[in-house]
Write a protein that holds these residues in place. Structure first.
Motif, mmCIF file in Angstrom:
data_model
loop_
_atom_site.group_PDB
_atom_site.id
_atom_site.type_symbol
_atom_site.label_atom_id
_atom_site.label_comp_id
_atom_site.label_asym_id
_atom_site.label_seq_id
_atom_site.Cartn_x
_atom_site.Cartn_y
_atom_site.Cartn_z
ATOM 1 N N ARG A 138 -2.039 -1.314 -3.009
ATOM 2 C CA ARG A 138 -3.197 -0.845 -2.260
ATOM 3 C C ARG A 138 -3.945 -2.001 -1.614
ATOM 4 O O ARG A 138 -4.378 -1.909 -0.463
ATOM 5 N N THR A 141 -1.767 -3.388 1.277
ATOM 6 C CA THR A 141 -1.762 -2.459 2.412
ATOM 7 C C THR A 141 -3.061 -2.552 3.186
ATOM 8 O O THR A 141 -3.065 -2.549 4.426
ATOM 9 N N LYS A 142 -4.163 -2.630 2.462
ATOM 10 C CA LYS A 142 -5.460 -2.747 3.139
ATOM 11 C C LYS A 142 -5.544 -4.054 3.928
ATOM 12 O O LYS A 142 -6.098 -4.093 5.034
ATOM 13 N N GLN A 170 6.559 0.906 1.414
ATOM 14 C CA GLN A 170 5.260 1.080 2.052
ATOM 15 C C GLN A 170 5.229 0.404 3.420
ATOM 16 O O GLN A 170 4.774 0.997 4.408
#
Length: 651
Positions: A138, A141-142, A170
């Protein structure tokens, strides 16, 4: 094993024989050219262009050299890392490249706080997390999503293969989503065809033939006119001296009639001669065999005229009727184009626009009913004919009457003058008529030349404006990369695989169309490709073959095959005597997969290009080197190659 087929497989079958045709080379585009004394910054910028063009090997060499020579910026290190790992997994790196990657990562030369520094930081974290399953997806990805558009796009384009595990899945989803959005961006359908259009040559036309009047004609005209004038004046003198008033009036009438006969008669004659010349040009020409050698300049011009006349048929007209009726025009236009361009060393493809424009004008005149309107325009008006005939009648009648009066006054002198008038007048009339017709011909030719030049220049300006947004090589490479991702996604969905299930994947691009173009120093790009995709998974190799229409962005899967690692017997690229290269994959059962990756006659070198650079650039961009590296390892070691590369990557 699911075999590729039941017999020898030849992937190039769908495209048949492409043939050897001269491609378009944008010699005025210097995307991949560099001076011998280039600075480190210039080498770096060239390396960036190579990376954008899909030539990662050459990009890494130039960018690494620039950094080693002192060009050390966050942007340079960002691109250096991307060039090193682009399109490859950690297993595929050599020991030297693994060491170079570790060295580059250990330095962490983040020196600024701009978007390139942020991009470099994210690249470092992604590379570090590639072997750490516990990495927080997470957060990563951010961080990727927070990057600038340029850095975000570059990371997704070049790192999606290098990562592993859930992070790889991802990043792949983001990369595929981005590719799906960008593959038709930039008005692709409306612009791709322009890449294959050469820089247009300026219009040229046959200049009007200069006025050619031999000196002998001038001598005849002047001398005969002098004799005629002297004899005519002498006859008038005899009439005045003899007091022949009626004969003198007839004499004046003949002089006036002669003037109008000469003026309107010359106009009549010019129109007749001009129309005959036009008829000869526009008339049906007898078809004749061309003696031009195949592939020569004249033959190329012939082909383009034949093509455009066969293509631009007026509405509602049978093609055979159109071609037969315009055969003379076609021959005349072809002869002119060959004459004005033959010695300019300009290829026929660069003035094909002019041929198309002129053929289009012929069709437009046909549809308007004005193609043969010159016959009406050059038809002699009845008044002109009447004036010329009446003037001639007055000349003859008045002359006979006047001669009768002069003979009665002085027979011998009048007879001598009459003979001189007849002879001098005939010679002078013929000489002056030739002079007048030649001058009128030149004036008419000059007017037509000026009108045609204006029309050609206007068409040239329109064509250049239409090509103004021609895509660059980097943009073509980006669209092609998006197409490859679309095919890869099709394969993943068909085989129900995640990206993390793919140990490695490799593409090969082969031409499926004879339409090709390149920039100086760059690889050949084609309107259509055959794409060959290999997916290496734990269960074996998945192979997909697809055709790609670059202009429309359409992909069609033509063939699928599955086989184990152990059945790959050999893989190679063979080179024919004509310079063509063929990819060959041989299975243990004797079946072959062949794909022509390089056509013969590709080395159309431009200034500054070395022999072999064009073919090498094309092979590099086609993905053949990367594919060979992967498949050669499989052919030599089988599944052990994966274990060995896993061990190397872990080390």
């Amino acid at each position: 094993m699911t075999a590729p087929g039941t017999s020898t497989t030849n992937i190039a079958e769908d495209s048949a024989h492409i043939g050897v045709q001269a491609g378009t080379v944008h010699g005025d585009v210097h995307t991949y050219m560099m001076s011998a004394d280039a600075s480190p910054e210039e080498k770096f910028e060239l390396g960036v262009r190579f990376l954008d063009g899909g030539r990662t090997g050459r990009a890494w060499t130039l960018i690494d050299e620039a950094v080693m020579n002192g060009y050390s910026t966050d942007r340079a290190h960002f691109y250096r890392l991307l060039a090193l790992v682009s399109g490859r997994t950690r297993r595929e790196l050599s020991k030297e490249e693994v060491a170079a990657l570790g060295n580059a990562q250990s330095r962490r030369p983040v020196t600024g706080d701009d978007e390139w520094a942020e991009g470099l930081t994210v690249v470092h974290r992604l590379l570090d997390s590639a072997q750490r399953p516990e990495a927080d997806l997470r957060v990563l990805t951010k961080e990727i999503d927070a990057l600038g558009a340029r850095q975000h796009t570059l990371i997704l384009r070049h790192l999606e293969s290098f990562l592993e595990g859930p992070l790889k899945d991802q990043v792949w989803r983001q990369a595929w989503t981005l590719a799906e959005a960008e593959r038709m961006a930039g008005s692709r359908v409306d612009r791709v065809w322009k890449f294959f259009q050469p820089t247009p040559a300026r219009p040229r036309a046959r200049e009007p033939r200069p006025v050619v009047i031999p000196p002998s004609i001038w001598v005849q005209a002047v001398a005969a006119t002098a004799v005629f004038a002297a004899a005519t004046v002498h006859i008038g003198y005899l009439l005045v001296q003899a007091g022949r008033i009626s004969a003198l009036l007839a004499y004046l009438l003949s002089v006036i009639g002669g003037f109008f006969c000469a003026r309107d008669g010359a106009e009549w004659r010019f129109r007749v001669v001009r129309r005959r010349a036009k008829d000869k040009t526009y008339g049906t020409a007898r078809q004749r065999e061309s003696n031009a050698p195949p592939g020569g300049f004249v033959r190329n011009v012939d082909r383009r005229f034949d093509y455009y006349f066969a293509k631009y048929v007026p509405r509602g007209v049978d093609r055979e009727v159109w071609l037969a009726a315009t055969a003379g025009i076609r021959r005349s236009m072809r002869d002119e184009v060959v004459e004005v361009y033959r010695e300019t060393r300009v290829g026929a493809e660069r003035f094909a626009w002019l041929i198309r424009h002129r053929v289009g004008e012929v069709r437009a005149h046909w549809e308007k009913g004005t193609l043969w309107s010159y016959r009406e325009e050059l038809a002699t008006p009845p008044t002109t004919k009447a004036v010329a005939v009446l003037g001639f009648a007055a000349l003859v009648a008045g002359g006979i009457w006047a001669m009768g009066g002069a003979v009665s006054a002085d027979p011998l002198s009048a007879a001598r003058s009459a003979l001189l008038v007849a002879a001098g007048g005939w010679i002078a009339a013929r000489a002056w008529l030739r002079i007048v017709l030649e001058r009128r011909r030149h004036a008419a030719d000059a007017l037509e030349y000026e009108q045609n030049q204006k029309a050609d220049e206007a068409a040239f300006t329109r064509w250049r404006a239409k090509l103004a947004d021609k895509p660059g090589d980097g943009e073509m490479a980006t669209w092609l990369d998006c197409d490859r991702k679309m095919l890869l996604n099709k394969a993943l969905r068909h085989y129900r695989l995640k990206m993390s299930n793919v140990i490695a994947h490799a593409f090969i691009e082969a031409p499926a169309s004879s339409a090709r173009a390149r920039v100086r120093g760059g690889p050949w790009r084609y309107k259509k490709y055959q794409l060959l995709l290999f997916l290496l998974t734990a269960d074996g190799i998945r192979q997909l073959t697809a055709t790609l229409d670059v202009e429309r962005g359409s992909l069609h899967v033509r063939q699928r095959a599955n086989y184990r690692f152990e059945v790959v017997a050999a893989v190679r690229v063979s080179q024919a005597d004509d310079g063509g290269r063929t990819f060959e994959l041989t299975l243990v059962n004797g079946e072959d997969v062949r794909l022509r990756v390089l056509e013969p006659g590709m080395e159309e070198l431009q200034q500054g290009e070395l022999p072999g650079t064009v073919s090498e650039a094309t092979l590099d961009a086609s993905g053949i080197h990367h594919t060979l590296h992967v498949l050669e390892g499989i052919a030599a070691e089988g599944k052990e190659w994966i274990r060995n590369t896993d061990a190397k990557g872990a080390a």
